[in-house]
Scaffold this motif. Structure first.
Motif, PDB file in Angstrom:
ATOM      1  N   LEU A  70       0.824  -1.223   0.000  1.00  0.00           N
ATOM      2  CA  LEU A  70       0.000   0.000   0.000  1.00  0.00           C
ATOM      3  C   LEU A  70       0.850   1.261   0.000  1.00  0.00           C
ATOM      4  N   SER A  71       1.969   1.217   0.709  1.00  0.00           N
ATOM      5  CA  SER A  71       2.844   2.404   0.766  1.00  0.00           C
ATOM      6  C   SER A  71       3.336   2.775  -0.630  1.00  0.00           C
ATOM      7  N   ARG A  72       3.565   1.765  -1.467  1.00  0.00           N
ATOM      8  CA  ARG A  72       4.050   2.032  -2.838  1.00  0.00           C
ATOM      9  C   ARG A  72       2.896   2.486  -3.733  1.00  0.00           C
ATOM     10  N   ILE A  73       1.688   2.015  -3.443  1.00  0.00           N
ATOM     11  CA  ILE A  73       0.528   2.426  -4.251  1.00  0.00           C
ATOM     12  C   ILE A  73       0.186   3.891  -3.950  1.00  0.00           C
ATOM     13  N   PHE A  74       0.137   4.237  -2.667  1.00  0.00           N
ATOM     14  CA  PHE A  74      -0.263   5.596  -2.300  1.00  0.00           C
ATOM     15  C   PHE A  74       0.934   6.548  -2.139  1.00  0.00           C
ATOM     16  N   GLY A  75       2.161   5.966  -2.126  1.00  0.00           N
ATOM     17  CA  GLY A  75       3.362   6.816  -2.061  1.00  0.00           C
ATOM     18  C   GLY A  75       3.657   7.377  -0.690  1.00  0.00           C
ATOM     19  N   SER A  76       3.069   6.787   0.336  1.00  0.00           N
ATOM     20  CA  SER A  76       3.406   7.267   1.681  1.00  0.00           C
ATOM     21  C   SER A  76       3.189   6.179   2.723  1.00  0.00           C
ATOM     22  N   LYS A  77       3.825   6.374   3.875  1.00  0.00           N
ATOM     23  CA  LYS A  77       3.730   5.375   4.952  1.00  0.00           C
ATOM     24  C   LYS A  77       3.787   6.096   6.295  1.00  0.00           C
ATOM     25  N   GLU A  78       3.022   5.545   7.261  1.00  0.00           N
ATOM     26  CA  GLU A  78       3.083   6.106   8.603  1.00  0.00           C
ATOM     27  C   GLU A  78       4.160   5.378   9.403  1.00  0.00           C
ATOM     28  N   PHE A  79       4.953   6.146  10.139  1.00  0.00           N
ATOM     29  CA  PHE A  79       6.004   5.564  10.984  1.00  0.00           C
ATOM     30  C   PHE A  79       6.103   6.445  12.217  1.00  0.00           C
ATOM     31  N   PHE A  80       6.034   5.833  13.395  1.00  0.00           N
ATOM     32  CA  PHE A  80       6.100   6.560  14.661  1.00  0.00           C
ATOM     33  C   PHE A  80       5.086   7.724  14.661  1.00  0.00           C
ATOM     34  N   SER A  81       3.884   7.433  14.158  1.00  0.00           N
ATOM     35  CA  SER A  81       2.795   8.421  14.065  1.00  0.00           C
ATOM     36  C   SER A  81       3.146   9.642  13.219  1.00  0.00           C
ATOM     37  N   MET A  82       4.075   9.494  12.296  1.00  0.00           N
ATOM     38  CA  MET A  82       4.410  10.582  11.370  1.00  0.00           C
ATOM     39  C   MET A  82       4.242  10.029   9.951  1.00  0.00           C
ATOM     40  N   LYS A  83       4.064  10.958   8.983  1.00  0.00           N
ATOM     41  CA  LYS A  83       3.843  10.496   7.610  1.00  0.00           C
ATOM     42  C   LYS A  83       5.099  10.721   6.761  1.00  0.00           C
ATOM     43  N   PHE A  84       5.463   9.702   5.978  1.00  0.00           N
ATOM     44  CA  PHE A  84       6.667   9.791   5.144  1.00  0.00           C
ATOM     45  C   PHE A  84       6.351   9.425   3.702  1.00  0.00           C
ATOM     46  N   ASP A  85       6.864  10.236   2.769  1.00  0.00           N
ATOM     47  CA  ASP A  85       6.752   9.875   1.361  1.00  0.00           C
ATOM     48  C   ASP A  85       7.681   8.693   1.091  1.00  0.00           C
ATOM     49  N   VAL A  86       7.214   7.772   0.283  1.00  0.00           N
ATOM     50  CA  VAL A  86       8.001   6.585  -0.052  1.00  0.00           C
ATOM     51  C   VAL A  86       8.074   6.491  -1.574  1.00  0.00           C
ATOM     52  N   ASN A  87       9.252   6.215  -2.103  1.00  0.00           N
ATOM     53  CA  ASN A  87       9.385   6.051  -3.560  1.00  0.00           C
ATOM     54  C   ASN A  87      10.358   4.909  -3.855  1.00  0.00           C
ATOM     55  N   THR A 151      14.917  12.460  -0.843  1.00  0.00           N
ATOM     56  CA  THR A 151      13.628  12.043  -0.274  1.00  0.00           C
ATOM     57  C   THR A 151      13.601  12.318   1.231  1.00  0.00           C
ATOM     58  N   ALA A 152      14.706  11.959   1.908  1.00  0.00           N
ATOM     59  CA  ALA A 152      14.772  12.166   3.362  1.00  0.00           C
ATOM     60  C   ALA A 152      14.658  13.665   3.686  1.00  0.00           C
ATOM     61  N   LYS A 153      15.349  14.472   2.898  1.00  0.00           N
ATOM     62  CA  LYS A 153      15.334  15.918   3.159  1.00  0.00           C
ATOM     63  C   LYS A 153      13.896  16.450   3.054  1.00  0.00           C
ATOM     64  N   SER A 154      13.224  16.057   1.994  1.00  0.00           N
ATOM     65  CA  SER A 154      11.849  16.525   1.791  1.00  0.00           C
ATOM     66  C   SER A 154      10.955  16.015   2.940  1.00  0.00           C
ATOM     67  N   ASN A 155      11.158  14.761   3.367  1.00  0.00           N
ATOM     68  CA  ASN A 155      10.345  14.213   4.461  1.00  0.00           C
ATOM     69  C   ASN A 155      10.584  14.944   5.781  1.00  0.00           C
ATOM     70  N   LEU A 156      11.838  15.270   6.066  1.00  0.00           N
ATOM     71  CA  LEU A 156      12.121  15.975   7.321  1.00  0.00           C
ATOM     72  C   LEU A 156      11.514  17.373   7.304  1.00  0.00           C
ATOM     73  N   ILE A 157      11.636  18.033   6.162  1.00  0.00           N
ATOM     74  CA  ILE A 157      11.068  19.388   6.064  1.00  0.00           C
ATOM     75  C   ILE A 157       9.539  19.326   6.196  1.00  0.00           C
ATOM     76  N   LYS A 158       8.927  18.364   5.495  1.00  0.00           N
ATOM     77  CA  LYS A 158       7.460  18.246   5.575  1.00  0.00           C
ATOM     78  C   LYS A 158       6.993  17.974   7.008  1.00  0.00           C
ATOM     79  N   ASN A 159       7.863  17.316   7.798  1.00  0.00           N
ATOM     80  CA  ASN A 159       7.502  17.032   9.189  1.00  0.00           C
ATOM     81  C   ASN A 159       7.951  18.144  10.139  1.00  0.00           C
ATOM     82  N   GLY A 160       8.368  19.256   9.563  1.00  0.00           N
ATOM     83  CA  GLY A 160       8.686  20.441  10.372  1.00  0.00           C
ATOM     84  C   GLY A 160       9.996  20.340  11.140  1.00  0.00           C
ATOM     85  N   ILE A 161      10.923  19.488  10.678  1.00  0.00           N
ATOM     86  CA  ILE A 161      12.185  19.302  11.404  1.00  0.00           C
ATOM     87  C   ILE A 161      13.284  20.153  10.760  1.00  0.00           C
ATOM     88  N   LYS A 162      14.082  20.809  11.613  1.00  0.00           N
ATOM     89  CA  LYS A 162      15.088  21.727  11.065  1.00  0.00           C
ATOM     90  C   LYS A 162      16.523  21.363  11.468  1.00  0.00           C
TER      91      LYS A 162
END
Ligand code: SAM
Length: 283
Positions: A70-87, A151-162
């Motif tokens: 499902l993560s590959r179909i929808f392009g995202s996955k939940e981990f530790f109650s956070m959302k991550f883009d997966v490719n 991908t990691a950079k975009s995921n961290l930024i989307k999760n508000g991490i600096k």
């Protein structure tokens, strides 16, 4: 049509194909496509699918039946109650890696650790979960894949991490400083076992995130060796391992003057995370 009827027929299709997660997969797909809440599901709302929704549902069900996660179909996955883009460039975040995060957070808090290094960040899920649940920490994450780093950079930024730096590097080769804690979930599958993995994994996770060499332990050899320079005197090293690798990995780290302090089991009671510190050398 009742929601429960759509759910039943979708679940049955998955059951026919032996998909063990039929219940949760069907529920997730329907919720996602129709933008529904858990409450809608419990209330068993009556709905009518538009042609577009119906076509989308059939398309997603077919993809899932072909073995796509499902993560590959929808392009995202939940981990530790956070959302991550997966490719296609990153490993699908695994629930068992949350154990690595929990143990790291515990050590960070108990020992007031500040500087973190993750070797092999992939989607960035581990480092993001640690940074967003600890105070005053700063992390460096490396990966040999430039696309994974992006991908990691975009995921961290989307999760508000600096408070992070991400570097394309062959493990720690391009780093010249030491850290309070090193974390890694390296590739650890034996090369000749990759062909036997479930389709979910072998057809979708990048080979570079799986292949641990002939005995599956190649990456631990490099990481243990490099860690002698990359870890502070009172630092901790946490590595995720395959269920039968504890002895081998302990030996590799032991040969590099590290002492195993804790072996953590996963939800299936299998060895999953090893924690090492520097051996005290008697003078
Ligand atoms: C098992 S994946 C883990 C990814 C992520 N940390 C997670 O747990 O979802 C291993 C990661 O190590 C990276 N990797 C493989 N060889 C590497 C190397 N020589 N140097 C740095 N990273 C490497 C892969 O690109 C992959 O992203």
């Amino acid at each position: 049509m009742l929601l429960s009827e759509i759910h039943k027929s979708t679940k049955e299709k998955f059951d026919e194909f032996g998909i063990q997660t039929s219940e949760i997969d069907s529920r997730t797909i329907i919720k996602k496509i129709l933008n529904l809440s858990d409450k809608d599901f419990i209330m068993d709302t009556k709905i009518s699918l538009s042609n577009k929704e119906s076509e989308y549902l059939s398309k997603v069900v077919l993809q899932r039946l072909s073995g796509k996660p499902l993560s590959r179909i929808f392009g995202s996955k939940e981990f530790f109650s956070m959302k991550f883009d997966v490719n296609e460039f990153v490993l699908d975040p695994r629930p068992e890696s949350e154990i690595l995060v929990e143990k790291a957070l515990h050590l960070i808090q108990e020992n007031n650790l500040k500087s973190i290094l993750e070797l092999g960040v992939g989607s960035g899920c581990i480092i993001a979960a640690i940074l967003s649940n600890s105070i005053g920490t700063k992390a460096v994450g490396v990966d040999i894949s430039e696309q994974a780093i992006m991908t990691a950079k975009s995921n961290l930024i989307k999760n508000g991490i600096k408070n992070f730096d991400l570097v394309v590097s062959d493990w720690g080769l391009s780093l010249n400083r030491a850290f309070d804690i090193i974390i890694s979930n390296p590739p650890y599958i034996k090369t000749n076992e990759i062909k036997n993995l479930n389709k979910n994994v072998k057809d979708h996770d990048p080979l570079i995130s799986l292949d641990g060499g002939v005995d599956g332990l190649d990456c631990y050899r490099v990481i243990a060796n490099q860690s002698t320079q990359l870890i502070n005197e009172k630092g901790y090293i946490l590595v995720e391992i395959g269920h039968d690798q504890a002895k081998g990995v302990e030996k590799i780290f032991g040969n590099n003057d590290f002492l195993l302090t804790n072996k953590v089991k996963d939800y299936s009671n299998l060895d999953r995370v090893l924690i090492f510190v520097k051996k005290k050398i008697k003078k």
